[in-house]
Structures are given as structure tokens and as C-alpha cells.
Write a protein that holds these residues in place. Structure first.
Motif, mmCIF file in Angstrom:
data_model
loop_
_atom_site.group_PDB
_atom_site.id
_atom_site.type_symbol
_atom_site.label_atom_id
_atom_site.label_comp_id
_atom_site.label_asym_id
_atom_site.label_seq_id
_atom_site.Cartn_x
_atom_site.Cartn_y
_atom_site.Cartn_z
ATOM 1 N N HIS A 41 0.830 -1.205 0.000
ATOM 2 C CA HIS A 41 0.000 0.000 0.000
ATOM 3 C C HIS A 41 0.864 1.254 0.000
ATOM 4 N N LYS A 42 1.964 1.223 0.731
ATOM 5 C CA LYS A 42 2.871 2.371 0.752
ATOM 6 C C LYS A 42 3.441 2.632 -0.644
ATOM 7 N N MET A 43 3.738 1.564 -1.369
ATOM 8 C CA MET A 43 4.243 1.729 -2.736
ATOM 9 C C MET A 43 3.222 2.457 -3.611
ATOM 10 N N VAL A 44 1.953 2.117 -3.450
ATOM 11 C CA VAL A 44 0.899 2.773 -4.224
ATOM 12 C C VAL A 44 0.743 4.219 -3.773
ATOM 13 N N TYR A 45 0.709 4.453 -2.461
ATOM 14 C CA TYR A 45 0.575 5.825 -1.965
ATOM 15 C C TYR A 45 1.758 6.685 -2.408
ATOM 16 N N ASP A 46 2.969 6.115 -2.394
ATOM 17 C CA ASP A 46 4.140 6.853 -2.875
ATOM 18 C C ASP A 46 3.983 7.212 -4.357
ATOM 19 N N ALA A 47 3.396 6.301 -5.123
ATOM 20 C CA ALA A 47 3.178 6.545 -6.552
ATOM 21 C C ALA A 47 2.242 7.730 -6.782
ATOM 22 N N LEU A 48 1.366 7.989 -5.823
ATOM 23 C CA LEU A 48 0.399 9.085 -5.966
ATOM 24 C C LEU A 48 1.003 10.455 -5.662
ATOM 25 N N GLN A 49 2.277 10.479 -5.328
ATOM 26 C CA GLN A 49 3.066 11.717 -5.213
ATOM 27 C C GLN A 49 2.415 12.775 -4.334
ATOM 28 N N GLY A 50 1.964 12.364 -3.158
ATOM 29 C CA GLY A 50 1.439 13.315 -2.193
ATOM 30 C C GLY A 50 0.003 13.755 -2.419
ATOM 31 N N GLN A 51 -0.685 13.142 -3.380
ATOM 32 C CA GLN A 51 -2.073 13.530 -3.662
ATOM 33 C C GLN A 51 -3.053 13.006 -2.616
ATOM 34 N N MET A 52 -2.690 11.921 -1.912
ATOM 35 C CA MET A 52 -3.571 11.371 -0.880
ATOM 36 C C MET A 52 -3.766 12.405 0.210
ATOM 37 N N GLY A 53 -5.020 12.638 0.572
ATOM 38 C CA GLY A 53 -5.323 13.620 1.601
ATOM 39 C C GLY A 53 -5.451 15.025 1.052
ATOM 40 N N GLY A 54 -5.064 15.209 -0.199
ATOM 41 C CA GLY A 54 -5.210 16.507 -0.842
ATOM 42 C C GLY A 54 -6.301 16.407 -1.887
ATOM 43 N N ASP A 55 -5.893 16.331 -3.151
ATOM 44 C CA ASP A 55 -6.857 16.200 -4.246
ATOM 45 C C ASP A 55 -7.627 14.885 -4.165
ATOM 46 N N LEU A 56 -6.998 13.873 -3.596
ATOM 47 C CA LEU A 56 -7.626 12.564 -3.452
ATOM 48 C C LEU A 56 -7.921 12.337 -1.976
ATOM 49 N N HIS A 57 -9.196 12.364 -1.632
ATOM 50 C CA HIS A 57 -9.598 12.288 -0.220
ATOM 51 C C HIS A 57 -9.530 10.872 0.332
ATOM 52 N N ALA A 58 -10.027 9.891 -0.430
ATOM 53 C CA ALA A 58 -10.084 8.524 0.075
ATOM 54 C C ALA A 58 -9.828 7.521 -1.043
ATOM 55 N N LEU A 59 -9.062 6.495 -0.716
ATOM 56 C CA LEU A 59 -8.762 5.438 -1.674
ATOM 57 C C LEU A 59 -8.860 4.095 -0.977
ATOM 58 N N ALA A 60 -9.899 3.322 -1.302
ATOM 59 C CA ALA A 60 -10.020 1.953 -0.796
ATOM 60 C C ALA A 60 -9.125 1.105 -1.684
ATOM 61 N N LEU A 61 -8.080 0.545 -1.109
ATOM 62 C CA LEU A 61 -7.021 -0.068 -1.887
ATOM 63 C C LEU A 61 -6.939 -1.568 -1.658
ATOM 64 N N GLN A 62 -6.859 -2.333 -2.752
ATOM 65 C CA GLN A 62 -6.583 -3.761 -2.706
ATOM 66 C C GLN A 62 -5.361 -3.999 -3.567
ATOM 67 N N THR A 63 -4.366 -4.676 -3.021
ATOM 68 C CA THR A 63 -3.149 -4.970 -3.772
ATOM 69 C C THR A 63 -2.902 -6.466 -3.738
ATOM 70 N N SER A 64 -2.244 -6.954 -4.800
ATOM 71 C CA SER A 64 -1.878 -8.368 -4.844
ATOM 72 C C SER A 64 -0.815 -8.580 -5.915
ATOM 73 N N VAL A 65 -0.234 -9.780 -5.894
ATOM 74 C CA VAL A 65 0.718 -10.176 -6.918
ATOM 75 C C VAL A 65 -0.057 -10.974 -7.977
ATOM 76 N N PRO A 66 0.461 -11.037 -9.204
ATOM 77 C CA PRO A 66 -0.232 -11.811 -10.239
ATOM 78 C C PRO A 66 -0.294 -13.289 -9.855
ATOM 79 N N GLU A 67 -1.369 -13.930 -10.255
ATOM 80 C CA GLU A 67 -1.490 -15.365 -10.006
ATOM 81 C C GLU A 67 -0.604 -16.108 -10.992
ATOM 82 N N SER A 68 -0.010 -17.175 -10.503
ATOM 83 C CA SER A 68 0.893 -17.971 -11.371
ATOM 84 C C SER A 68 0.116 -18.900 -12.262
#
Length: 78
Positions: free
Chosen positions: A51-78
Motif C-alpha cells: 500500500h505504501k508503494m501505491v501511496y508513494d506513486a500518488l506523489q502526495g495527492q492522498m489527503g489533498g486532491d484525493l480524499h479517500a482510496l479503498a485499496l486492494q493490492t496483490s501479486v499476479p497469479e501464477s
């Protein structure tokens, strides 16, 4: 100012080029989104690290222009 779903996807894909990203606007207001992000870069990482990797990708927009993000992350299935 609201954030566009395409911009969220662009920022995530620029930081995680191999990712597949699905974005949904939860409230129709451009402030509340749900995102599903699948990336090989998440392999071996904890959910918090992913989740931190995704939030870092948003370059500080979380909490500013982007108020809320319900996030699901996973690796590709083999």
C-alpha cells in the motif's frame, strides 16, 4: 479540486509499470475511489509495504486532491 481516475491510474502505472490497475469512483465526486492494483513488484512485500508503494506513486495527492482510496493490492497469479 477532485482527482480524475485516469490520473490515478497514470501515476500508479508510471511507478509500477508492470501493474494492472482498476479504478472505481465510489461516490461520483472524484474524491472517493477504490483501486485494485496487481503487480509483480509486490511479491515478498507485506500488505502495508504494498500500500505504501501505491501511496508513494500518488506523489502526495492522498489527503489533498484525493480524499479517500479503498485499496486492494496483490501479486499476479501464477
Amino acid at each position: 479540486m477532485a482527482m480524475d481516475a485516469n490520473e490515478i491510474e497514470r501515476l500508479i502505472k508510471s511507478a509500477l509499470p508492470d501493474s494492472t490497475v482498476e479504478i472505481r469512483d465510489l461516490a461520483g465526486d472524484g474524491d472517493h475511489y477504490a483501486a485494485v492494483v496487481v503487480s509483480e513488484a509486490f511479491r515478498g512485500k507485506t500488505r502495508v509495504q504494498q500500500h505504501k508503494m501505491v501511496y508513494d506513486a500518488l506523489q502526495g495527492q492522498m489527503g489533498g486532491d484525493l480524499h479517500a482510496l479503498a485499496l486492494q493490492t496483490s501479486v499476479p497469479e501464477s
